[in-house]
Structure formats: C-alpha cells, structure tokens
Design an enzyme around this catalytic site. Structure first.
Site, PDB file in Angstrom:
ATOM      1  N   GLU A  21       2.284 -13.631  19.906  1.00  0.00           N
ATOM      2  CA  GLU A  21       2.493 -12.910  21.166  1.00  0.00           C
ATOM      3  C   GLU A  21       2.807 -11.467  20.811  1.00  0.00           C
ATOM      4  OE1 GLU A  21       5.431 -14.855  23.640  1.00  0.00           O
ATOM      5  OE2 GLU A  21       4.573 -16.813  23.108  1.00  0.00           O
TER       6      GLU A  21
ATOM      7  N   ASP B 291      14.431  -8.683  29.346  1.00  0.00           N
ATOM      8  CA  ASP B 291      14.732  -8.755  27.922  1.00  0.00           C
ATOM      9  C   ASP B 291      16.146  -8.331  27.587  1.00  0.00           C
ATOM     10  OD1 ASP B 291      12.290  -9.642  26.575  1.00  0.00           O
ATOM     11  OD2 ASP B 291      11.400  -7.898  27.563  1.00  0.00           O
TER      12      ASP B 291
END
Lengths: 267, 399
Positions: free
Chosen positions: A47, A58
C-alpha cells in the site's frame, strides 16, 4: 486476473501481509528500493500512501512521515513514476492509499487513467466512505482499479454487506475505532474478536485484511487468525524512523519486515 | 442581483449537499456517529420541548434577544444609508458562538453523551463550549493550535477557569485547521461516548445545516426588530466570513428576500499576497474536514496555510453553504486586508463606543467601499458578531 486477486488465489495457505509505506518517506529516492526489498522479505501486497497535509484518519506516525515526504517534494505524478519503476522489476500488487483532495486536484479522470497505465491495482480512500463513493466508482471500474472500502467495529451489518458489494480485491477491517498507529497487543486483541466474527458473517465476496495497531509477528498472527491476512503501516514507519539514516538502515528495516511475516529474521 | 424565490431554497438536500458542496467525507468509523447525530437532531428539531429549552437558555442565560442598535454617529460619518448593528457582541461570552454551543450541548445531553470535545481558533468557540459545559457540568476538552494559544492567551485562561481542558496542538500550522484535525481524530477514537461540538458551519453533514439553524435566531431577530423599527427589510446585509457561522446565521432568514447580502473574507496582507484567508476569492473547490467546499490548496492538493490578523478567520476553508451561495451569486463575497480591519476597529471604537472583535472589524471595513454607493433612504444591517476585548493585545501593537 488482477494482481490482487491472484495473490489471494496463489497464497491460500499463508497469511497475506500487506505493508503500508508513505510514498516519499524517508526520501523520494528510497521508495522504489524499499518496496522491492519489502517484496523480497515477505510482503505480498504494497500500500503506497499518497501524502496529505491534513490526514485526519492517521495518528502521529503517519502524519510525521507524510510531512517529511511533502517537504521532500513528493507529487502524485512522482508516485506514478515510482509505480512505473517498481513494475519494471516486480508484479507485486500495488494499492494506492490517499485522501480525496489531492486526487480531486490532480483531476479524477486523469488520476485513474494514469494510475492504470502505471500499473496500480487498487485504491483505498480513507475519507471517502460508501456514501460518497459514487464519485469514483465508475472511473475505478472502467480503468480496472479495484476499490477497497474500510469497515470498523461500529459499522452496521448492512453497511458491511454494502462494503463487500462495492469493494474488489479485499475489504479492509479497521480493528479498532481510532486513527492509525501501533498499539499494545492486548488492547487490540480484546476488542477485535467479535468484530472479526461479524465481519466474516457479512463479508462473503471478498477476502478480509485486518489492520490498525499491529506491530509484530505475534500481533499479526493473533489478529489475522480468522481472516486472509493483515496490514502493517505505522510500526513499519516507526522502524524506518528509528533506523534511517544509520549505516545499514535498510537491512534493519528488511529484517523487521521478514520477522513480521515469518516470525524469524532473514539470514 | 439574483433573488431566489421562497419555494426554491431548501438546501441542503438529503445527502447534505448545498448544490455541489457539503457531503460526508469522513472515515467509516464516523459514519454511524453522523447518522446517529442526524437522527437525534431531526427528532429534537421536531420536538417543541427541545425548542423551548433552547430558547429559554438563550433568553435567561445568553441574554437574547440581542439589540439591533442604530449606529447614529457612524451613519452621520458616511452621510448615506442608515446603519444598524446586530449586537451579537452583547451575548454572554462576547460573541454569537454561544448560540450554537447551547444548541449542541442540549443535543449531546439528549443523546446521552458524557464527553464533549471542540476545536477553537480565536478561542471564542472554545470559550462558548467551555461555558456551556460548565453550565451543565459536563467534561470538556478543547483542541487549540499552539500558535493560537499564544495569540489568544486570555481565552485559554477563560476556558481553563471554567474547568475545560485545553489541549495544545503542535502539528501543521498549529492553528484552527490543525486543531480541527486533532478534534476529529479524538472523535474517531472515542466515538461511542463523545459529542463533537463543531464551532462553525463547516464539517460533514449535518453540521453545516445544524450550526446554521442554531444561529438563524440572529437573522430572525434582526428581521423582526427592523420591521418594528423601520417597518421594512434592509437593503444591505453584511457579515464577516471565516468558516461562516455568524454570516449564515444572519443571512439565512433573508435568503428568499430582496436584500443585497455581502460576506466579507479576511484578505490578510492582500488577496494576492500569498498571505490571505480569502477562501472564496482565492481558493478552489476541494475537500477538507469532512466536506466539499472552496479551499486554499496548492497544485498537489495540499492545504495551504491561511493568514489573517484575526485568529477566528485564519482558516483555509469555508462552510459549504457559502460556496453554494457564492457560485449561485446569491451572496456577494469580498475581502478586506488586515490593515483595513484595524482601521475599522479604531473607527467603530471612536464613533460608537464599541470595540469590535478583529473578525467583526472585517465587516465594518467594507463600509468604506459600500457606503458611498448607498443613498440616505436605504438601510444597511451589519452583524456585530463579537467584541474586541480578546484582541486587545493584538490591537495594542498597532495603536
């Protein structure tokens, strides 16, 4: 067959390991080499994170790596060029993961056609839930890019089923409610079992990959025992952060990767 | 000027879109929370008991209705249209923000949420939220950029005095944008028991609609008060716009009326200086903090840092409804600079004995442009959204 489907087909008897790395971290010149090294050391899927200035899903680790990559001048075109370079040597499935705004600014149509030409296989957009997915679903299909939706412990059965329908390649189980980041093993394990059970009941078309909070081989094996595989991001980036730019930093990172997949270091 | 007829304005739609703007661009984890909020808000807004409680608090605690003051000396100064000021600066805590904080905390309590989080830029929304939490005895955590904590120290102290925990945010530009990211991350993590009180008409649906509706009382009162005083609607309506909550609050009840509406953005050092917060004037559509709207962002889609002397306008985005009203040309959006805003602070202070917040001063600064084009039989209403006490340190540097 799409490279993602093929990897699940070919490796039915092992846990698929997907590794997340922020493109351009720790430097734009390192990404291709890191990805190829990850593959040599056991990664089954890559990824590749498209850095964004405001990554609201995040935690601190990926915020940090994103800021570094942006300060080193990462661009979306630069990331596509990296994919082209990886493709010269490898057929590892590559999933791009990024927030919608940089894609919109690049131009969605242009983004998907360029991604397909470069050899990208899939796409994860953490701030594009099913409700907004219509803006890219057709473009993804036409260009042969597999869209991967995320499900979380608080996702309803109905939405899990819809995520399964709308996803190709795999469905991404976010093991805890929260942002990305390495966590203590017990914290993840306790809450995750019920959720995985429910996910398995509702996700029938696609393989399941579980992520968020995995930091070593033991975590990975425990959390993924009922599903096809696991995803590691923050713990990998932490490892790079602790070793870069020491001598042999890359060997340290690759050793971590190898241990993550196999439970013992590469020799 | 285009006038949208009464039947045509029903934004947002079911999916939370104002034309092409709005939506729910959030991680999957927040979708159940947004759906829960949407349902709870819908139920509450149909419940007369909820409205009664909300209006009771606005009256007994906030001090509503706020006055619509005729600014006689300012009117004489320009010698043109009559100028009225909607005195949101007289609200408890010193700005309009409390209307929304009260509305949302009532909703949070109905939903059984025990933990309140908020983001703040200038500190006005943080103070309003801390105030509402103190009033109801609820835990309150306010995220604030470290840069803003320095610029608005007084508000940090006010929040702490009222028992709120102020968490400094050191990521990114250390301002409102980053405080908002951090509040969203907190919400993603603590989604079960936490209510996020967003302070402006921004964020994912239903926030832009809900915050607007909690502030529409500004415009509703203005309309009634001006009808009583002048027997008619204003010709012009002006408000400053950062995220845009005070502006939506006063604009919304006039959307279907034949009124020229103007929103004033913060031009910073100048719209083309690279040091600006004039999102509609200088930005392009994009997605930030959960909705599609105009944004300041670069070629790569990375969010650019806004600049304004006013911490409350120092934001690279704007509410999606403003983006829609801009594109449809229903509202005219203009920008004034830091320097123009400072001049307006001093003019209003001397002329009317009202020290406006730096945010509010941007709306006043536009009078320099607007007033010469008006005539003495016209009426201008300006939303005096907040008072300037909190800005005295900044203002003092320029005296």
């Amino acid at each position: 067959m799409n490279r993602i489907n093929k990897v699940f087909e070919d490796k039915k008897n092992e846990k698929i390991m997907s590794l997340f790395i922020t493109a351009g971290y720790p430097d734009v010149t390192e990404t291709v080499d890191l990805v190829l090294g990850f593959e040599r050391n056991g990664a089954d899927i890559i990824e590749l994170g498209i850095p964004f200035s405001d990554p609201l899903a995040d935690g601190p680790t990926i915020q940090y790596s994103s800021n570094i990559a942006i300060s080193k001048g990462i661009t979306i075109q630069g990331i596509f060029n990296m994919v082209v370079d990886i493709r010269k040597e490898s057929d590892i499935p590559i999933v791009l993961m990024g927030y919608i705004n940089p894609m919109l600014r690049f131009g969605l149509e242009n983004f998907f056609t360029t991604a397909a030409e470069a050899g990208v296989d899939g796409l994860i957009v953490p701030d594009l839930p099913l409700d907004e997915g219509a803006m890219i679903e057709d473009l993804a299909r036409v260009n042969g890019i597999q869209l991967i939706y995320l499900i979380a412990p608080n996702t309803s059965d109905e939405r899990m089923q819809l995520s399964d329908q709308k996803s190709d390649g795999f469905v991404y189980c976010v093991s805890v409610t929260g942002v990305t980041g390495a966590r203590e093993g017990s914290e993840v394990q306790q809450s995750v079992d019920k959720f995985i059970q429910r996910s398995k009941e509702n996700i029938t078309k696609n393989p399941l990959m579980v992520g968020f909070g995995i930091k070593n081989f033991t975590d990975a094996q425990n959390i993924s025992k009922e599903v096809e595989g696991f995803i590691v991001g923050s713990a990998l980036i932490e490892t790079i952060r602790n070793s870069y730019p020491k001598d042999h930093w890359k060997e340290e990172v690759f050793t971590f990767v190898h241990q993550l997949k196999f439970g013992y270091p590469n020799t | 000027m285009s006038v949208i007829t009464k039947t045509s304005y029903s934004e947002p739609n079911q999916k939370g879109y104002f034309g092409a703007y709005g939506g729910k661009f959030v991680p999957e984890t927040l979708i159940p929370a947004l759906n829960e909020l949407e349902n709870a808000y819908k139920k509450a807004s149909e419940d007369p008991e909820f409205e009664k409680e909300y209006l009771y608090l606005l009256r007994e605690y906030v001090g509503r209705p706020t006055e619509l003051s005729f600014a006689n000396r300012l009117t004489d100064h320009y010698g043109k249209a009559k100028i009225y000021l909607k005195r949101e600066d007289l609200c408890h805590t010193g700005a309009h923000k409390i209307n929304n904080a009260i509305g949302q905390i009532l909703l949070a309590l109905r939903m059984g949420k025990k933990r309140i989080i908020a983001e703040t830029g200038a500190g006005q929304h943080g103070v309003a939220t801390a105030t509402a939490c103190a009033k109801f005895g609820v835990e309150c955590i306010v995220y604030m950029g470290e840069e803003d904590m320095v610029r608005q120290k007084l508000n940090v102290d006010r929040m702490r005095l009222m028992g709120a925990e102020v968490r400094g945010v050191s990521s990114g530009s250390k301002t409102l944008k980053d405080a908002t990211n951090e509040a969203i991350r907190d919400w993603v993590t603590n989604v079960e028991d936490t209510f996020y009180i967003i302070g402006s008409v921004v964020g994912p649906h239903p926030y832009p609609m809900m915050v607007r509706n909690f502030h529409r009382i500004i415009g509703d009162e203005t309309k009634r008060q001006l009808m009583e005083m002048e027997g008619r609607l204003p010709d012009y309506l002006i408000a400053c716009v950062g995220g845009g909550s005070n502006a939506m609050g006063i604009f919304y009840p006039f959307i279907n009326d034949d009124v020229h509406i103007i929103g004033i953005e913060a031009g910073g050092l100048g719209v083309h200086s690279g040091q600006t917060a004039a999102t509609l004037t200088k930005g392009r559509p994009g997605v930030l903090h959960g909705s599609m709207s105009y944004l300041l962002h670069d070629q790569e889609g990375q969010i650019e840092l806004a600049h304004s002397i006013s911490a409350g306008l120092d934001y690279p985005g704007i509410g999606p409804e403003h983006a829609y009203l801009h594109d449809t040309k229903r509202v005219e959006y203009r920008a004034v600079t830091d320097a123009q805003a400072l001049e307006a602070v001093s003019l209003l202070s001397r002329m009317e004995g009202i020290i406006p917040a730096l945010e509010t001063a941007h709306a006043f600064a536009w009078l320099e442009e607007l007033m010469p084009t008006t005539s003495s039989d016209e009426i201008v209403v300006l939303n005096c959204s907040g008072r300037g006490d909190k800005d005295m340190e900044t203002i003092s540097k320029y005296l």
